[in-house]
Design a protein around this motif. Structure first.
Motif, PDB file in Angstrom:
ATOM      1  N   UNK A 120       0.868  -1.175   0.000  1.00  0.00           N
ATOM      2  CA  UNK A 120       0.000   0.000   0.000  1.00  0.00           C
ATOM      3  C   UNK A 120       0.904   1.223   0.000  1.00  0.00           C
ATOM      4  N   UNK A 121       0.711   2.065  -0.993  1.00  0.00           N
ATOM      5  CA  UNK A 121       1.527   3.274  -1.137  1.00  0.00           C
ATOM      6  C   UNK A 121       0.810   4.466  -0.508  1.00  0.00           C
ATOM      7  N   UNK A 122       1.527   5.560  -0.409  1.00  0.00           N
ATOM      8  CA  UNK A 122       0.941   6.793   0.114  1.00  0.00           C
ATOM      9  C   UNK A 122      -0.235   7.232  -0.751  1.00  0.00           C
ATOM     10  N   UNK A 123      -0.119   7.081  -2.051  1.00  0.00           N
ATOM     11  CA  UNK A 123      -1.217   7.467  -2.947  1.00  0.00           C
ATOM     12  C   UNK A 123      -2.457   6.623  -2.684  1.00  0.00           C
ATOM     13  N   UNK A 124      -2.264   5.327  -2.491  1.00  0.00           N
ATOM     14  CA  UNK A 124      -3.405   4.449  -2.221  1.00  0.00           C
ATOM     15  C   UNK A 124      -4.056   4.795  -0.883  1.00  0.00           C
ATOM     16  N   UNK A 125      -3.252   5.173   0.093  1.00  0.00           N
ATOM     17  CA  UNK A 125      -3.815   5.586   1.385  1.00  0.00           C
ATOM     18  C   UNK A 125      -4.669   6.836   1.240  1.00  0.00           C
ATOM     19  N   UNK A 126      -4.219   7.778   0.411  1.00  0.00           N
ATOM     20  CA  UNK A 126      -4.979   9.019   0.233  1.00  0.00           C
ATOM     21  C   UNK A 126      -6.220   8.832  -0.639  1.00  0.00           C
ATOM     22  N   UNK A 127      -6.245   7.797  -1.469  1.00  0.00           N
ATOM     23  CA  UNK A 127      -7.406   7.536  -2.317  1.00  0.00           C
ATOM     24  C   UNK A 127      -8.594   6.978  -1.534  1.00  0.00           C
ATOM     25  N   UNK A 159      -0.846   9.111   7.422  1.00  0.00           N
ATOM     26  CA  UNK A 159      -0.278   8.118   6.500  1.00  0.00           C
ATOM     27  C   UNK A 159       1.224   8.311   6.300  1.00  0.00           C
ATOM     28  N   UNK A 160       1.660   9.563   6.259  1.00  0.00           N
ATOM     29  CA  UNK A 160       3.083   9.839   6.082  1.00  0.00           C
ATOM     30  C   UNK A 160       3.894   9.257   7.238  1.00  0.00           C
ATOM     31  N   UNK A 161       3.388   9.431   8.465  1.00  0.00           N
ATOM     32  CA  UNK A 161       4.079   8.899   9.639  1.00  0.00           C
ATOM     33  C   UNK A 161       4.131   7.370   9.579  1.00  0.00           C
ATOM     34  N   UNK A 162       3.029   6.759   9.209  1.00  0.00           N
ATOM     35  CA  UNK A 162       2.974   5.299   9.109  1.00  0.00           C
ATOM     36  C   UNK A 162       4.036   4.787   8.151  1.00  0.00           C
ATOM     37  N   UNK A 163       4.104   5.371   6.971  1.00  0.00           N
ATOM     38  CA  UNK A 163       5.060   4.902   5.969  1.00  0.00           C
ATOM     39  C   UNK A 163       6.498   5.269   6.323  1.00  0.00           C
ATOM     40  N   UNK A 164       6.696   6.434   6.916  1.00  0.00           N
ATOM     41  CA  UNK A 164       8.053   6.843   7.292  1.00  0.00           C
ATOM     42  C   UNK A 164       8.616   5.946   8.392  1.00  0.00           C
ATOM     43  N   UNK A 165       7.771   5.581   9.333  1.00  0.00           N
ATOM     44  CA  UNK A 165       8.235   4.787  10.469  1.00  0.00           C
ATOM     45  C   UNK A 165       8.257   3.289  10.186  1.00  0.00           C
TER      46      UNK A 165
END
Length: 76
Positions: A22-29, A46-52
């Protein structure tokens, strides 16, 4: 709290291109689904989730997501 099956279903709905991540784009969609994921993981964005917890490409796999939810104490 979610079961592993519920989490897998949620992940599959977010993974629109079915690449196993799951990418950042998919999370925002899917803001509604993203909100559930954020609540289950205990992170604020979502940014925090993916960064961490994601990979260098800005995506997260189901196994990575499952580990985060387990650490947050939200997996049945």
């Amino acid at each position: 709290m979610a079961t592993e099956q519920e989490l897998q279903s949620l992940f599959n709905n977010l993974d629109r291109d079915q690449d196993g991540k799951v990418s950042i784009n998919e999370l925002f969609l899917s803001p509604g689904l993203s909100a559930i994921i954020l609540a289950e993981t205990g992170v604020s964005s979502p940014q925090e989730l993916l960064a961490m917890h994601g990979d260098k490409g800005g995506s997260i796999t189901f196994e990575e997501l499952k580990q985060v939810v387990e650490k947050a104490g939200n997996l049945n």
